[in-house]
Design a protein around this motif. Structure first.
Motif, PDB file in Angstrom:
ATOM      1  N   TYR A 165      -2.463   5.126   9.970  1.00  0.00           N
ATOM      2  CA  TYR A 165      -2.988   4.067   9.088  1.00  0.00           C
ATOM      3  C   TYR A 165      -3.939   3.147   9.856  1.00  0.00           C
ATOM      4  O   TYR A 165      -3.609   2.628  10.925  1.00  0.00           O
ATOM      5  CB  TYR A 165      -1.821   3.269   8.519  1.00  0.00           C
ATOM      6  N   VAL A 205       3.593  12.198   4.899  1.00  0.00           N
ATOM      7  CA  VAL A 205       3.588  10.740   4.734  1.00  0.00           C
ATOM      8  C   VAL A 205       3.774  10.058   6.085  1.00  0.00           C
ATOM      9  O   VAL A 205       3.132   9.034   6.373  1.00  0.00           O
ATOM     10  CB  VAL A 205       4.685  10.308   3.740  1.00  0.00           C
ATOM     11  N   GLN A 209       3.325   1.836  -3.097  1.00  0.00           N
ATOM     12  CA  GLN A 209       2.674   2.385  -4.283  1.00  0.00           C
ATOM     13  C   GLN A 209       2.130   3.799  -4.052  1.00  0.00           C
ATOM     14  O   GLN A 209       1.429   4.348  -4.905  1.00  0.00           O
ATOM     15  CB  GLN A 209       1.525   1.456  -4.699  1.00  0.00           C
ATOM     16  N   HIS A 210       2.477   4.368  -2.922  1.00  0.00           N
ATOM     17  CA  HIS A 210       2.020   5.723  -2.589  1.00  0.00           C
ATOM     18  C   HIS A 210       2.574   6.719  -3.615  1.00  0.00           C
ATOM     19  O   HIS A 210       3.701   6.590  -4.096  1.00  0.00           O
ATOM     20  CB  HIS A 210       2.499   6.086  -1.182  1.00  0.00           C
ATOM     21  N   ARG A 211       1.780   7.722  -3.932  1.00  0.00           N
ATOM     22  CA  ARG A 211       2.183   8.673  -4.986  1.00  0.00           C
ATOM     23  C   ARG A 211       3.427   9.471  -4.604  1.00  0.00           C
ATOM     24  O   ARG A 211       4.149   9.963  -5.478  1.00  0.00           O
ATOM     25  CB  ARG A 211       1.031   9.628  -5.286  1.00  0.00           C
ATOM     26  N   GLN A 212       3.706   9.604  -3.297  1.00  0.00           N
ATOM     27  CA  GLN A 212       4.865  10.365  -2.858  1.00  0.00           C
ATOM     28  C   GLN A 212       6.113   9.492  -2.670  1.00  0.00           C
ATOM     29  O   GLN A 212       7.188  10.018  -2.405  1.00  0.00           O
ATOM     30  CB  GLN A 212       4.560  11.077  -1.529  1.00  0.00           C
ATOM     31  N   GLU A 248       0.535  10.107   7.841  1.00  0.00           N
ATOM     32  CA  GLU A 248      -0.406   9.178   7.203  1.00  0.00           C
ATOM     33  C   GLU A 248      -0.126   7.738   7.620  1.00  0.00           C
ATOM     34  O   GLU A 248      -1.046   6.952   7.859  1.00  0.00           O
ATOM     35  CB  GLU A 248      -0.313   9.325   5.677  1.00  0.00           C
ATOM     36  N   ILE A 249       1.163   7.395   7.707  1.00  0.00           N
ATOM     37  CA  ILE A 249       1.521   6.028   8.123  1.00  0.00           C
ATOM     38  C   ILE A 249       1.155   5.797   9.586  1.00  0.00           C
ATOM     39  O   ILE A 249       0.605   4.748   9.954  1.00  0.00           O
ATOM     40  CB  ILE A 249       3.029   5.786   7.894  1.00  0.00           C
ATOM     41  N   HIS A 269       0.829  -1.203   0.000  1.00  0.00           N
ATOM     42  CA  HIS A 269       0.000   0.000   0.000  1.00  0.00           C
ATOM     43  C   HIS A 269       0.866   1.257   0.000  1.00  0.00           C
ATOM     44  O   HIS A 269       0.626   2.187  -0.799  1.00  0.00           O
ATOM     45  CB  HIS A 269      -0.915  -0.021   1.234  1.00  0.00           C
ATOM     46  N   PHE A 270       1.882   1.295   0.860  1.00  0.00           N
ATOM     47  CA  PHE A 270       2.714   2.492   0.950  1.00  0.00           C
ATOM     48  C   PHE A 270       3.822   2.497  -0.103  1.00  0.00           C
ATOM     49  O   PHE A 270       4.314   3.562  -0.469  1.00  0.00           O
ATOM     50  CB  PHE A 270       3.297   2.620   2.354  1.00  0.00           C
TER      51      PHE A 270
END
Length: 421
Positions: free
Chosen positions: A264, A257, A91-94, A260-261, A88-89
């Motif tokens: 989660y 980020v 593939q994160h956009r950042q 966000e983690i 999931h992370f």
């Protein structure tokens, strides 16, 4: 100026004692500056054990604990992370790159780490230095390939093509070994002076293959046992890992980020900034660092007291010399200034010789120290703090030199010319 010439002439007349004093001060100055240089560079090297990594993510625990087991291979994780959380992370956009880490096995006291090819591509240490293969290659398709750290290969005497058996758990002596699934050494990394040197690197598929027939931490017996050849043809996608490292597209997004983690909802995770955690860990060792510096200062003080002892001891032998100087017109403050200048000249010579010895030692040991300990000692001019230390030593010399100067100042002409039986 004439007092300085007189002081140098007097020291030349007592050259053997003067040289011993200078050498004692030089050694103490060398030790002080060496400790300060090593302390400074060790701190910088410690902080750069891992570089270029923006976040380290693991199961929720403490930041220091996560740093210790993921980077320094010390201690154990409180829990694992699900593979889908990593994906999931990753593939994160950042996120620019992600390195999975799987721990739990060992070999003769050295940790085994399961990871991916991204580890060799993106992991950095020191001042952004990449990992390099000294011999062989990285692990590829076969899950039973291992790449050794330099210290592992050197200490255990392993070379390319050798087969080794990994053990379950991280104890130095393990009673449970993966005898049925030996690994072949396909590569040896160049020495880095970091925990990488003490690590055996295998693929995540290899880590999964080791435990494919394990249930509840216990190996299967009899018909349930899976051979190495059978494991090669199985789905070796990991279900869980220990931690992972992230490199981001933008440093500005680091805190977003990280938050966000940490928030989660899939499972409790902890994201830390390696630099902040390293500073926190270094702070725990600050007492030892300060103690080493204090010991060095006491060595310098011992050298200066040795100089004071030498000058005071010589006063009785020089009473007639002082009296003659007084008889030809020297004032009491001239005698006092002469002794202060002698102390300053001895210390200045000791400081200069100490600097020379320091740079000679760095030039000779620089390569060895960097290879063996990953500690880079530059041949740079003294820093502002080091100049301050040297200035403090010279100031202390003037203060200590004032003791025999005051004593000589109070001696009378008659006392110096009289003969004592």
């Amino acid at each position: 100026m004439y007092l300085l010439r007189l002081a140098l002439a007097s020291l030349a007349n007592r050259r053997f004692t003067a040289l011993l004093t200078v050498f004692a001060i030089a050694l103490s100055v060398t030790l002080l500056l060496a400790v300060e240089r090593v302390r400074t560079e060790a701190r910088a090297s410690f902080a750069s054990t891992i570089s270029g990594t923006d976040l380290i993510v693991g199961a929720r625990s403490g930041s220091v604990n996560l740093l210790l087991y993921s980077v320094f291979r010390i201690g154990n994780a409180t829990n694992n992370i699900r593979w889908d959380s990593f994906e999931h992370f990753a593939q994160h956009r950042q996120v620019k790159w992600a390195i999975p880490i799987s721990l739990g096995d060992s070999h003769r006291g050295y940790r085994v780490m399961g990871t991916s090819a991204a580890y060799f591509e993106h992991y950095r240490y020191g001042r952004g230095q990449p990992l390099e293969i000294a011999q062989g290659r990285q692990f590829e398709q076969d899950p039973f390939e291992v790449v050794l750290g330099a210290e592992v290969a050197e200490t255990l005497g392993y070379g390319l093509g050798e087969e080794i058996v990994l053990a379950h758990g991280v104890a130095t002596v393990s009673l449970v070994k993966h005898d049925d699934k030996p690994f072949k050494v396909v590569g040896i990394l160049k020495r880095t002076g970091t925990p990488v040197d003490r690590t055996l690197h295998i693929s995540l598929a290899g880590m999964e293959a080791l435990h494919v027939d394990w249930q509840n931490g216990v190996p299967a017996r009899g018909a349930g046992k899976v051979s190495a050849e059978q494991a090669r043809h199985m789905d070796l996608q990991p279900k869980a890992i220990t931690a992972f490292m992230l490199g981001l597209n933008s440093k500005i997004a680091t805190f977003a980020v990280q938050r966000e983690i940490n928030d989660y909802r899939g499972e409790p995770l902890l994201a830390i900034l390696p630099g902040v955690a390293l500073q926190e860990l270094w702070g725990l060792m600050g007492t030892a660092e300060k103690a080493l510096l204090v010991v060095s200062w006491f060595v310098v003080l011992t050298g200066l007291i040795g100089m004071l002892t030498a000058i005071l001891t010589s006063l009785n032998e020089r009473r007639r010399e002082m009296a003659i100087l007084r008889s030809v017109g020297a004032r009491p403050w001239h005698i006092a200034g002469l002794l202060v200048l002698e102390a300053f000249a001895l210390t200045l010579a000791g400081v200069l010789l100490g600097l020379a010895l320091l740079y000679l030692g760095i030039a000779l040991a620089q390569g060895y120290v960097q290879v063996q300990y990953g500690l880079y000692l530059p041949l740079a001019v003294p820093s502002r703090y080091e100049w301050a230390l040297l200035g403090a030593i010279l100031g202390a010399a003037l203060l200590i030199g004032s003791v025999p100067a005051w004593r000589a100042y109070r001696q009378s002409l008659a006392d110096g010319l009289s003969i004592r039986l």
